[in-house]
Write a protein that holds these residues in place. Sequence first.
Motif, short mmCIF file in Angstrom:
data_model
loop_
_atom_site.label_atom_id
_atom_site.label_comp_id
_atom_site.label_asym_id
_atom_site.label_seq_id
_atom_site.Cartn_x
_atom_site.Cartn_y
_atom_site.Cartn_z
N GLY A 19 44.85 49.95 52.31
CA GLY A 19 43.58 49.59 52.92
C GLY A 19 42.36 49.96 52.12
N GLN A 20 42.55 50.42 50.88
CA GLN A 20 41.38 50.76 50.06
C GLN A 20 40.73 49.50 49.50
N VAL A 21 39.39 49.52 49.52
CA VAL A 21 38.62 48.40 48.99
C VAL A 21 37.53 48.96 48.09
N GLU A 22 37.49 48.49 46.85
CA GLU A 22 36.42 48.89 45.92
C GLU A 22 35.31 47.85 45.99
N LEU A 23 34.07 48.35 46.05
CA LEU A 23 32.91 47.48 46.15
C LEU A 23 32.13 47.47 44.84
N THR A 24 31.29 46.46 44.67
CA THR A 24 30.52 46.33 43.43
C THR A 24 29.54 47.48 43.22
N ASP A 25 29.21 48.22 44.26
CA ASP A 25 28.30 49.36 44.09
C ASP A 25 29.06 50.64 43.71
N GLY A 26 30.38 50.51 43.46
CA GLY A 26 31.17 51.66 43.02
C GLY A 26 31.87 52.43 44.13
N ARG A 27 31.51 52.17 45.37
CA ARG A 27 32.16 52.88 46.48
C ARG A 27 33.57 52.35 46.70
N THR A 28 34.43 53.23 47.19
CA THR A 28 35.76 52.85 47.66
C THR A 28 35.82 53.22 49.13
N LEU A 29 36.10 52.24 49.97
CA LEU A 29 36.18 52.45 51.42
C LEU A 29 37.58 52.10 51.90
N ASN A 30 37.96 52.66 53.03
CA ASN A 30 39.26 52.39 53.63
C ASN A 30 39.09 51.57 54.90
N PHE A 31 39.96 50.57 55.05
CA PHE A 31 39.93 49.71 56.23
C PHE A 31 41.34 49.55 56.78
N ASP A 32 41.41 49.32 58.07
CA ASP A 32 42.69 49.08 58.73
C ASP A 32 43.07 47.61 58.64
N ALA A 33 42.07 46.74 58.47
CA ALA A 33 42.33 45.30 58.41
C ALA A 33 41.21 44.62 57.64
N VAL A 34 41.53 43.47 57.07
CA VAL A 34 40.55 42.63 56.37
C VAL A 34 40.65 41.24 56.98
N ILE A 35 39.51 40.68 57.34
CA ILE A 35 39.45 39.32 57.87
C ILE A 35 38.62 38.48 56.91
N LEU A 36 39.19 37.38 56.43
CA LEU A 36 38.45 36.46 55.57
C LEU A 36 37.75 35.45 56.46
N ALA A 37 36.43 35.54 56.50
CA ALA A 37 35.63 34.67 57.37
C ALA A 37 34.68 33.84 56.52
N SER A 38 35.22 33.27 55.46
CA SER A 38 34.40 32.46 54.57
C SER A 38 35.24 31.32 54.06
N ASN A 39 34.67 30.54 53.18
CA ASN A 39 35.39 29.45 52.54
C ASN A 39 36.38 30.07 51.57
N VAL A 40 37.58 30.36 52.05
CA VAL A 40 38.54 31.15 51.29
C VAL A 40 38.87 30.53 49.92
N PRO A 41 39.21 29.24 49.80
CA PRO A 41 39.51 28.72 48.46
C PRO A 41 38.34 28.89 47.50
N GLN A 42 37.11 28.63 47.96
CA GLN A 42 35.94 28.81 47.10
C GLN A 42 35.76 30.28 46.77
N TRP A 43 35.93 31.15 47.75
CA TRP A 43 35.75 32.59 47.54
C TRP A 43 36.75 33.11 46.52
N LEU A 44 38.00 32.67 46.64
CA LEU A 44 39.03 33.12 45.70
C LEU A 44 38.75 32.61 44.29
N GLN A 45 38.26 31.36 44.19
CA GLN A 45 37.97 30.79 42.88
C GLN A 45 36.80 31.52 42.23
N VAL A 46 35.71 31.71 42.98
CA VAL A 46 34.51 32.37 42.46
C VAL A 46 34.80 33.84 42.15
N ASN A 47 35.67 34.46 42.93
CA ASN A 47 35.95 35.88 42.79
C ASN A 47 37.33 36.13 42.16
#
Length: 167
Positions: A134-162
């Motif tokens: 559940g660890q997630v690294e962010l562009t500001d350098g922080r690492t946060l822990n989450f129990d779940a991740v929900i993709l609420a965006s244009n997933v194919p575009q998000w995956l391609q761009v990212n």
Amino acid sequence: GEAYTGKRVLVVGCGNSGMEVSLDLFNHGARPAMVVGDAVHVLPHEVLGKFTFELAMLLMCWLPIWIVDKIMVLLAWLVHGNLGKLGLHRPATGPFKLMEKHGRTPVLDYGALACIRAGDIAIVPAVTRFGKGGQVELTDGRTLNFDAVILASNVPQWLQVNSHIKN
């Protein structure tokens, strides 16, 4: 949101879906954080007793889109104030020109902004890496822990761009 009660949930996407999912999660007792990786127009749900899109479409019958954009951004600023201090920055292109040109619909606020202001929905920058457990690294350098991740965006575009994101 009920299935996530008491959980820390990362919502990837800050459009209408991301805002509404985050609000629903909070309303069901979750602790949501919403990824805001790009500029976004947030408009009030209603302006002067009219549905925002209805008002904009009415104005576009008589005015060019760039003037309607200026009016809507001004009304949004009058209703919501400066959202930049919350981590929500407006694009340089107006909301309806952006929709016409790139298909990006402005976000209509149904209550998520009040929760963001109150700290009930956290705003975080883009993700650089999803780690184990559940660890997630962010562009500001922080690492946060989450129990779940929900993709609420244009997933194919998000995956391609990212596509640089490591897992």
